[in-house]
Motif scaffolding. Structure first.
Motif, PDB file in Angstrom:
ATOM      1  N   LYS A 143      61.449  43.984  56.104  1.00 21.60           N
ATOM      2  CA  LYS A 143      60.078  43.536  56.373  1.00 21.60           C
ATOM      3  C   LYS A 143      59.075  44.274  55.498  1.00 21.60           C
ATOM      4  CE  LYS A 143      60.206  44.182  60.888  1.00 21.60           C
ATOM      5  NZ  LYS A 143      59.792  44.126  62.317  1.00 21.60           N
ATOM      6  N   LEU A 144      59.318  45.561  55.275  1.00 21.29           N
ATOM      7  CA  LEU A 144      58.394  46.342  54.451  1.00 21.29           C
ATOM      8  C   LEU A 144      58.405  45.857  53.008  1.00 21.29           C
ATOM      9  CD1 LEU A 144      56.440  48.722  54.316  1.00 21.29           C
ATOM     10  CD2 LEU A 144      58.390  50.226  53.887  1.00 21.29           C
ATOM     11  N   PHE A 145      59.577  45.493  52.500  1.00 16.21           N
ATOM     12  CA  PHE A 145      59.667  44.999  51.115  1.00 16.21           C
ATOM     13  C   PHE A 145      58.884  43.701  50.948  1.00 16.21           C
ATOM     14  CE2 PHE A 145      61.728  42.217  48.014  1.00 16.21           C
ATOM     15  CZ  PHE A 145      61.627  42.992  46.871  1.00 16.21           C
ATOM     16  N   VAL A 146      59.086  42.753  51.845  1.00 15.20           N
ATOM     17  CA  VAL A 146      58.396  41.463  51.747  1.00 15.20           C
ATOM     18  C   VAL A 146      56.893  41.644  51.944  1.00 15.20           C
ATOM     19  CG1 VAL A 146      58.162  39.194  52.813  1.00 15.20           C
ATOM     20  CG2 VAL A 146      60.414  40.162  52.446  1.00 15.20           C
ATOM     21  N   TRP A 147      56.511  42.506  52.875  1.00 13.10           N
ATOM     22  CA  TRP A 147      55.103  42.783  53.140  1.00 13.10           C
ATOM     23  C   TRP A 147      54.420  43.350  51.901  1.00 13.10           C
ATOM     24  CZ3 TRP A 147      51.280  41.985  56.484  1.00 13.10           C
ATOM     25  CH2 TRP A 147      50.230  42.882  56.556  1.00 13.10           C
ATOM     26  N   THR A 148      55.075  44.316  51.245  1.00 13.41           N
ATOM     27  CA  THR A 148      54.505  44.939  50.051  1.00 13.41           C
ATOM     28  C   THR A 148      54.469  43.962  48.884  1.00 13.41           C
ATOM     29  OG1 THR A 148      55.382  47.082  50.790  1.00 13.41           O
ATOM     30  CG2 THR A 148      54.670  46.921  48.500  1.00 13.41           C
ATOM     31  N   LEU A 149      55.531  43.191  48.724  1.00 14.93           N
ATOM     32  CA  LEU A 149      55.567  42.195  47.650  1.00 14.93           C
ATOM     33  C   LEU A 149      54.451  41.171  47.796  1.00 14.93           C
ATOM     34  CD1 LEU A 149      56.982  40.922  45.194  1.00 14.93           C
ATOM     35  CD2 LEU A 149      58.462  39.688  46.792  1.00 14.93           C
ATOM     36  N   SER A 150      54.209  40.715  49.010  1.00 13.46           N
ATOM     37  CA  SER A 150      53.142  39.737  49.226  1.00 13.46           C
ATOM     38  C   SER A 150      51.772  40.334  48.909  1.00 13.46           C
ATOM     39  CB  SER A 150      53.173  39.245  50.671  1.00 13.46           C
ATOM     40  OG  SER A 150      52.906  40.306  51.575  1.00 13.46           O
ATOM     41  N   CYS A 208      49.124  39.032  46.122  1.00 13.84           N
ATOM     42  CA  CYS A 208      47.722  38.770  46.463  1.00 13.84           C
ATOM     43  C   CYS A 208      46.784  39.501  45.515  1.00 13.84           C
ATOM     44  CB  CYS A 208      47.449  39.199  47.902  1.00 13.84           C
ATOM     45  SG  CYS A 208      48.166  38.119  49.153  1.00 13.84           S
ATOM     46  N   GLY A 209      47.155  40.716  45.096  1.00 11.66           N
ATOM     47  CA  GLY A 209      46.347  41.450  44.134  1.00 11.66           C
ATOM     48  C   GLY A 209      46.249  40.722  42.805  1.00 11.66           C
ATOM     49  N   LEU A 210      47.367  40.181  42.336  1.00 10.43           N
ATOM     50  CA  LEU A 210      47.346  39.404  41.096  1.00 10.43           C
ATOM     51  C   LEU A 210      46.514  38.132  41.263  1.00 10.43           C
ATOM     52  CD1 LEU A 210      51.035  39.664  39.815  1.00 10.43           C
ATOM     53  CD2 LEU A 210      48.978  40.603  38.735  1.00 10.43           C
ATOM     54  N   ALA A 211      46.638  37.489  42.420  1.00  8.83           N
ATOM     55  CA  ALA A 211      45.840  36.281  42.670  1.00  8.83           C
ATOM     56  C   ALA A 211      44.351  36.601  42.653  1.00  8.83           C
ATOM     57  CB  ALA A 211      46.243  35.671  44.012  1.00  8.83           C
ATOM     58  N   GLY A 212      43.970  37.735  43.248  1.00 11.97           N
ATOM     59  CA  GLY A 212      42.571  38.137  43.225  1.00 11.97           C
ATOM     60  C   GLY A 212      42.083  38.452  41.824  1.00 11.97           C
ATOM     61  N   ALA A 213      42.959  39.062  41.008  1.00 14.33           N
ATOM     62  CA  ALA A 213      42.586  39.376  39.629  1.00 14.33           C
ATOM     63  C   ALA A 213      42.345  38.114  38.813  1.00 14.33           C
ATOM     64  CB  ALA A 213      43.674  40.226  38.981  1.00 14.33           C
ATOM     65  N   LEU A 214      43.036  37.030  39.145  1.00 13.44           N
ATOM     66  CA  LEU A 214      42.813  35.758  38.460  1.00 13.44           C
ATOM     67  C   LEU A 214      41.633  34.996  39.053  1.00 13.44           C
ATOM     68  CD1 LEU A 214      46.506  34.560  38.030  1.00 13.44           C
ATOM     69  CD2 LEU A 214      44.921  35.195  36.198  1.00 13.44           C
ATOM     70  N   TYR A 215      41.363  35.227  40.323  1.00 13.69           N
ATOM     71  CA  TYR A 215      40.275  34.505  40.994  1.00 13.69           C
ATOM     72  C   TYR A 215      38.901  34.966  40.506  1.00 13.69           C
ATOM     73  CZ  TYR A 215      36.979  33.545  44.797  1.00 13.69           C
ATOM     74  OH  TYR A 215      35.885  33.169  45.527  1.00 13.69           O
ATOM     75  N   VAL A 216      38.708  36.278  40.393  1.00 17.14           N
ATOM     76  CA  VAL A 216      37.380  36.815  40.095  1.00 17.14           C
ATOM     77  C   VAL A 216      36.843  36.352  38.742  1.00 17.14           C
ATOM     78  CG1 VAL A 216      36.057  38.928  39.743  1.00 17.14           C
ATOM     79  CG2 VAL A 216      37.675  38.784  41.627  1.00 17.14           C
ATOM     80  N   PRO A 217      37.617  36.405  37.645  1.00 16.66           N
ATOM     81  CA  PRO A 217      37.043  35.940  36.369  1.00 16.66           C
ATOM     82  C   PRO A 217      36.666  34.464  36.377  1.00 16.66           C
ATOM     83  CG  PRO A 217      39.023  37.244  35.991  1.00 16.66           C
ATOM     84  CD  PRO A 217      38.960  36.962  37.454  1.00 16.66           C
ATOM     85  N   GLN A 218      37.371  33.667  37.172  1.00 17.16           N
ATOM     86  CA  GLN A 218      37.063  32.243  37.201  1.00 17.16           C
ATOM     87  C   GLN A 218      35.811  31.940  38.020  1.00 17.16           C
ATOM     88  OE1 GLN A 218      40.688  29.610  37.505  1.00 17.16           O
ATOM     89  NE2 GLN A 218      41.706  31.553  37.864  1.00 17.16           N
ATOM     90  N   VAL A 219      35.536  32.772  39.027  1.00 13.54           N
ATOM     91  CA  VAL A 219      34.348  32.579  39.853  1.00 13.54           C
ATOM     92  C   VAL A 219      33.157  33.328  39.276  1.00 13.54           C
ATOM     93  CG1 VAL A 219      33.380  32.914  42.164  1.00 13.54           C
ATOM     94  CG2 VAL A 219      35.739  32.160  41.890  1.00 13.54           C
TER      95      VAL A 219
END
Length: 208
Positions: free
Chosen positions: A159-166, A170-181
């Protein structure tokens, strides 16, 4: 944002009358290090939080309440001007990325392709994990965690592995979201309506 500011401070820091860069922003003028931070920071936070949460066997509605409360605490931290995260205005002044204007058509197309690529990569990782022995153990954790523990497996590591991976994804998704917005404001983390249902269900469960 740091590259656009040159040797000076980012726009949101100058607006809040900061005179020098906080220590935790050091090195963020380099794209590679900023990208690493966007993955490592949420991953480390999830690792520490998940370790104690899963170790205490917190799950179900109680786990939902705690994670929502953690998100709300993070929003309050970002709202404070003295923390160096932009206060109410958040992160502003995203005008260039690696020297390219974020409003240019070519840059926006590149960011869109990178977003689609990350989505496909995330799906590929998810399918690969689901089809492996690791995925079968995760299915067992979902369906019958107590029986899995009786068979000799410790579900906490899975559970800890999947939790950390997710969290890292999410961090990468946020890094792509901010420049586009073009900006990131703490109000996006506000979740008053999401906090109420778990609390209500907890009350119902305790009454029953």
């Amino acid at each position: 944002m740091r590259q656009a500011a040159g040797e000076g401070l980012p726009a949101f820091m100058s607006f809040l009358s900061w005179r020098e860069l906080p220590w935790f922003w050091s090195g963020t003028e380099h794209f590679a290090w900023a990208l690493c931070l966007s993955v490592l920071a949420p991953g480390l936070l999830a690792l520490v939080f998940g370790f104690f949460a899963f170790r205490s066997r917190i799950k179900g509605v109680y786990f939902s309440i705690i994670t929502q409360a953690l998100t709300y605490a993070g929003m309050l931290l970002f709202f404070r001007n003295e923390t160096g995260f932009g206060g109410n205005n958040g992160f502003t002044g995203f005008t260039t990325l690696l020297g390219f204007s974020v409003s240019a058509t070519g840059t926006r197309i590149g960011l869109f392709i990178a977003t689609v690529g990350l989505l496909l990569l995330s799906l590929a990782i998810g399918f690969a994990l689901a089809r492996s022995k690791f995925g079968r153990v995760l299915t067992a954790v979902r369906d019958a965690e107590n029986r899995l523990m009786f068979c000799g497996y410790d579900p906490r590591g899975f559970k800890l592995f999947v939790w950390t991976l997710s969290a890292m994804l999410c961090g990468l998704a946020g890094a792509l979201y901010v420049p586009q917005v073009g900006l990131l404001i703490p109000a996006r983390c506000r979740q008053p309506t999401q906090l109420k249902p778990p609390s209500g269900w907890r009350w119902v469960v305790e009454v029953r």
